[in-house]
Design a protein around this motif. Structure first.
Motif, PDB file in Angstrom:
ATOM      1  N   ILE A  55       0.851  -1.192   0.000  1.00  0.00           N
ATOM      2  CA  ILE A  55       0.000   0.000   0.000  1.00  0.00           C
ATOM      3  C   ILE A  55       0.890   1.246   0.000  1.00  0.00           C
ATOM      4  O   ILE A  55       1.806   1.372   0.816  1.00  0.00           O
ATOM      5  CB  ILE A  55      -0.932   0.017   1.230  1.00  0.00           C
ATOM      6  N   LYS A  56       0.610   2.173  -0.910  1.00  0.00           N
ATOM      7  CA  LYS A  56       1.426   3.376  -1.058  1.00  0.00           C
ATOM      8  C   LYS A  56       0.718   4.574  -0.423  1.00  0.00           C
ATOM      9  O   LYS A  56      -0.438   4.859  -0.744  1.00  0.00           O
ATOM     10  CB  LYS A  56       1.703   3.644  -2.532  1.00  0.00           C
TER      11      LYS A  56
ATOM     12  N   TYR B 173       2.161  -0.928  10.010  1.00  0.00           N
ATOM     13  CA  TYR B 173       1.416  -2.074   9.470  1.00  0.00           C
ATOM     14  C   TYR B 173       1.903  -2.474   8.075  1.00  0.00           C
ATOM     15  O   TYR B 173       1.290  -3.326   7.435  1.00  0.00           O
ATOM     16  CB  TYR B 173      -0.076  -1.761   9.441  1.00  0.00           C
ATOM     17  N   GLY B 174       2.989  -1.858   7.599  1.00  0.00           N
ATOM     18  CA  GLY B 174       3.620  -2.320   6.367  1.00  0.00           C
ATOM     19  C   GLY B 174       3.491  -1.416   5.167  1.00  0.00           C
ATOM     20  O   GLY B 174       4.034  -1.733   4.101  1.00  0.00           O
ATOM     21  N   ALA B 175       2.770  -0.283   5.272  1.00  0.00           N
ATOM     22  CA  ALA B 175       2.601   0.601   4.121  1.00  0.00           C
ATOM     23  C   ALA B 175       3.928   1.224   3.711  1.00  0.00           C
ATOM     24  O   ALA B 175       4.805   1.467   4.544  1.00  0.00           O
ATOM     25  CB  ALA B 175       1.588   1.699   4.436  1.00  0.00           C
TER      26      ALA B 175
ATOM     27  N   ALA C  63       2.816  12.216 -11.022  1.00  0.00           N
ATOM     28  CA  ALA C  63       3.225  10.839 -11.327  1.00  0.00           C
ATOM     29  C   ALA C  63       3.057   9.954 -10.093  1.00  0.00           C
ATOM     30  O   ALA C  63       2.611   8.797 -10.198  1.00  0.00           O
ATOM     31  CB  ALA C  63       4.672  10.815 -11.812  1.00  0.00           C
ATOM     32  N   LEU C  64       3.382  10.481  -8.918  1.00  0.00           N
ATOM     33  CA  LEU C  64       3.180   9.728  -7.674  1.00  0.00           C
ATOM     34  C   LEU C  64       1.704   9.423  -7.455  1.00  0.00           C
ATOM     35  O   LEU C  64       1.332   8.339  -6.980  1.00  0.00           O
ATOM     36  CB  LEU C  64       3.726  10.511  -6.483  1.00  0.00           C
TER      37      LEU C  64
ATOM     38  N   ASP D 215      15.330  11.590   0.453  1.00  0.00           N
ATOM     39  CA  ASP D 215      15.134  10.568  -0.577  1.00  0.00           C
ATOM     40  C   ASP D 215      14.587  11.172  -1.864  1.00  0.00           C
ATOM     41  O   ASP D 215      14.072  12.293  -1.887  1.00  0.00           O
ATOM     42  CB  ASP D 215      14.153   9.505  -0.074  1.00  0.00           C
ATOM     43  N   ALA D 216      14.665  10.397  -2.924  1.00  0.00           N
ATOM     44  CA  ALA D 216      14.062  10.785  -4.194  1.00  0.00           C
ATOM     45  C   ALA D 216      12.545  10.651  -4.096  1.00  0.00           C
ATOM     46  O   ALA D 216      12.030   9.786  -3.380  1.00  0.00           O
ATOM     47  CB  ALA D 216      14.589   9.905  -5.321  1.00  0.00           C
ATOM     48  N   ALA D 217      11.823  11.504  -4.831  1.00  0.00           N
ATOM     49  CA  ALA D 217      10.360  11.483  -4.832  1.00  0.00           C
ATOM     50  C   ALA D 217       9.871  10.434  -5.825  1.00  0.00           C
ATOM     51  O   ALA D 217       9.408  10.740  -6.924  1.00  0.00           O
ATOM     52  CB  ALA D 217       9.814  12.863  -5.182  1.00  0.00           C
ATOM     53  N   THR D 218      10.004   9.170  -5.435  1.00  0.00           N
ATOM     54  CA  THR D 218       9.613   8.061  -6.286  1.00  0.00           C
ATOM     55  C   THR D 218       9.127   6.915  -5.423  1.00  0.00           C
ATOM     56  O   THR D 218       9.499   6.799  -4.248  1.00  0.00           O
ATOM     57  CB  THR D 218      10.800   7.598  -7.166  1.00  0.00           C
ATOM     58  N   TRP D 219       8.286   6.055  -5.993  1.00  0.00           N
ATOM     59  CA  TRP D 219       7.851   4.852  -5.285  1.00  0.00           C
ATOM     60  C   TRP D 219       8.876   3.735  -5.405  1.00  0.00           C
ATOM     61  O   TRP D 219       8.764   2.721  -4.724  1.00  0.00           O
ATOM     62  CB  TRP D 219       6.518   4.359  -5.834  1.00  0.00           C
TER      63      TRP D 219
END
Length: 563
Positions: free
Chosen positions: A260-261, A281-283, A325-326, A547-551
């Motif tokens: 989950i993002k 919880y892991g997100a 994009a995110l 950090d970079a703004a990426t998933w």
């Protein structure tokens, strides 16, 4: 049937408050499948009495909220993992809950805590306008007497200070003023030139986050109080019903939100706590902040645990392009900014519901604010001290201390309690998206957490008297114009003497090496324990913008430490 004059039990009171909260909420705000988990809740603890020198049932209320968090998480676990073959116990520990409520004062970076001067050299300086580090500007967020005898006003320069100081006729900087008493005298003398109505007019004109310190019954007689008192403590409502059910990612993990993002669009405690809990919880949580906006450096040590943190300026074409994009992949958005700020940029709940429909996958959007989401003051900006003053919490704290004046309570407790409420709303929204489809909008506020404190009642007088006797003279000598760090520092020093095995006990802390800080960090562990579910952090905290703004997250070099 209660036994008359039975000793007060925090654990028993937590259970009663849990049942009370369950009666307040409809099925959208708390799914029926979560309510059925009530019988699986177990409250545990060693002391079974309050720790904080506060007249409210802070730990008891928050333990009940943590139990509800666990109930929704358990329902999500059933949806992802299948129903547990045996009862899935939900364990909420009183000491862990207490630690959760003042975790900023327990966190460490490089072995240093929030009140240690040496810690500044280990932090990224995000106090861009010196609203925290400059002692004079710091006191532009504080409680002062007004021109009306017995009336107090909490001015709040937020993270900027100059506007508030200038509006009451003071210079924005006074390097010659360094002593606390001299600073208070200077600022209080300026505030005392104004009545409450005049300060309200100045505040509105300059869009500052200040408020009168109300007694609770007086607040309830205001139009805003009359509107908000009957409302539930949080809401979850449907935004759109066109998108289909969206199962939780099935990746073989026992972390229920793995895959989950979450976009964290917030600063300073309540909002970041919502997303910190989702990360437990892991997100996959990505905190996005503007490099042009100030933030309190130390609060990132505990608030950014488990997250990645990127800088984006949404007022530039380049920043908007990366952000949009995110959004194509996001599952949950947490918005903790000034009411309406993200709507003006085109990214509010309705816009995200439209995006969800276009991409064919629902979104959960959670708004966290100060004054609540209904009523004439709902668009006003604010912070914890503002909510504590407007609802009457500050006046009750002053009375507890034997004073006829308001005092802001120690520690950012309402912030952390509100963060738990926001996390419940987000989890409920995800449950609905999983089982019913659509997009969902959750709301949480500092005001409604504080109103819950009054709804569940103050601690019995005998318990308050015991807490007063224990806390000692340093704390009880504090007055309205002592700031929150002075009040919290005095409470923390005495709590260390009273409960050394609890306050400095590493059992309640998680220890990591942080690549972002280039130092070891320690933060309070998650409160809820859930059978068959992994709950915990996957990375250490780091400063904003690390950090970079990426998933697409790299493996990183954080590592968990033993002990």
């Amino acid at each position: 049937m209660e036994i008359e004059n039975a000793p007060y039990s925090s654990i028993s009171e937590s259970a009663k408050i849990l049942d009370f909260l369950l009666s307040l909420l409809d099925e959208d705000s708390l799914p029926a499948s979560a309510k059925t988990k009530r019988s699986s809740v177990r409250f545990t603890g060693r002391r079974d009495k309050p720790y904080f020198p506060i007249p409210f049932k802070e730990t008891e209320l928050s333990a009940a909220l943590k139990a509800i968090e666990g109930c929704v998480a358990s329902a999500l676990a059933d949806a992802k993992l299948g129903s547990a073959p045996k009862e899935r116990h939900i364990i909420v520990d009183q000491e862990k809950t207490t630690a959760f409520l003042f975790q900023a004062y327990l966190a460490r970076v490089g072995g240093k805590g929030k009140l240690d001067r040496e810690v500044r050299s280990l932090l990224k300086d995000t106090d861009l306008l010196q609203a925290q580090s400059d002692p004079y500007r710091r006191m532009a967020a504080n409680l002062y007497m007004t021109a009306e005898p017995g009336e107090f006003y909490h001015i709040h320069g937020s993270l900027e200070a100059s506007t508030t100081l200038n509006m009451i006729g003071l210079k924005s900087h006074r390097p010659d003023l360094v002593n606390h008493e001299d600073i208070v005298n200077e600022i209080e003398r300026a505030v005392k030139r104004y009545t409450i109505d005049e300060l309200e007019a100045l505040n509105a004109r300059h869009r500052q986050a200040g408020v009168k310190a109300f007694k609770h019954q007086d607040f309830l007689r205001t139009p805003h109080g009359e509107t908000n008192w009957p409302l539930p403590p949080w809401t979850v409502q449907n935004l759109e019903s066109k998108t289909s059910k969206c199962p939780l990612p099935d990746d073989g993990s026992r972390r229920i939100l793995s895959g989950i993002k979450v976009l964290d669009l917030s600063r300073i405690i309540a909002g970041p706590t919502i997303t910190r809990i989702l990360g437990e919880y892991g997100a996959e949580v990505l905190k996005v902040t503007s490099p042009r906006l100030s933030d309190v450096p130390f609060f990132q040590v505990d608030g950014n645990m488990g997250k990645r943190a990127a800088d984006l300026d949404l007022k530039t074409p380049e920043g908007r392009s990366v952000f949009e994009a995110l959004l194509q992949e996001v599952d949950v958005i947490v918005d903790g900014y000034r009411p309406g700020a993200l709507e003006k940029l085109g990214y509010g709940p309705e816009a995200m519901a439209d995006l969800a429909t276009k991409r064919g996958k629902g979104i959960v959007y959670v708004n966290e604010n100060c004054f609540g989401h209904e009523g004439e003051w709902s668009r006003r900006p604010g912070w914890q001290q503002i909510a504590d003053c407007v609802t009457g919490v500050a006046w009750e704290q002053g009375r507890f201390m034997g004073l006829n004046e308001p005092v802001v309570p120690p520690f950012p407790i309402s912030d952390y309690g509100t963060g738990c409420i926001g996390a419940i709303a987000a989890l409920a929204g995800l449950y609905h998206r999983t089982t019913r489809g659509g997009s969902w909008h959750g709301t949480a506020s500092l005001l409604h957490y504080d109103l819950l404190l009054f709804k569940v009642g103050l601690l019995p007088e005998v318990v308050q008297a015991e807490l007063r006797q224990q806390i000692g003279s340093e704390f009880l000598a504090l007055r309205h114009a002592n700031n929150v760090d002075q009040i919290s520092g005095a409470a923390l020093r005495r709590m260390r003497e009273l409960y050394p095995e609890f306050v400095d006990r590493p059992h309640y802390l998680d220890h990591w090496y942080s690549e972002g800080y280039k130092a070891d960090v320690s933060a309070v562990l998650p409160v809820v324990r859930l059978d068959g579910v992994d709950v915990g952090f996957v990375r250490a905290s780091r400063p904003n913008g690390s950090d970079a703004a990426t998933w697409l997250a790299g493996p990183g070099r954080d590592r968990r430490l033993c002990g």
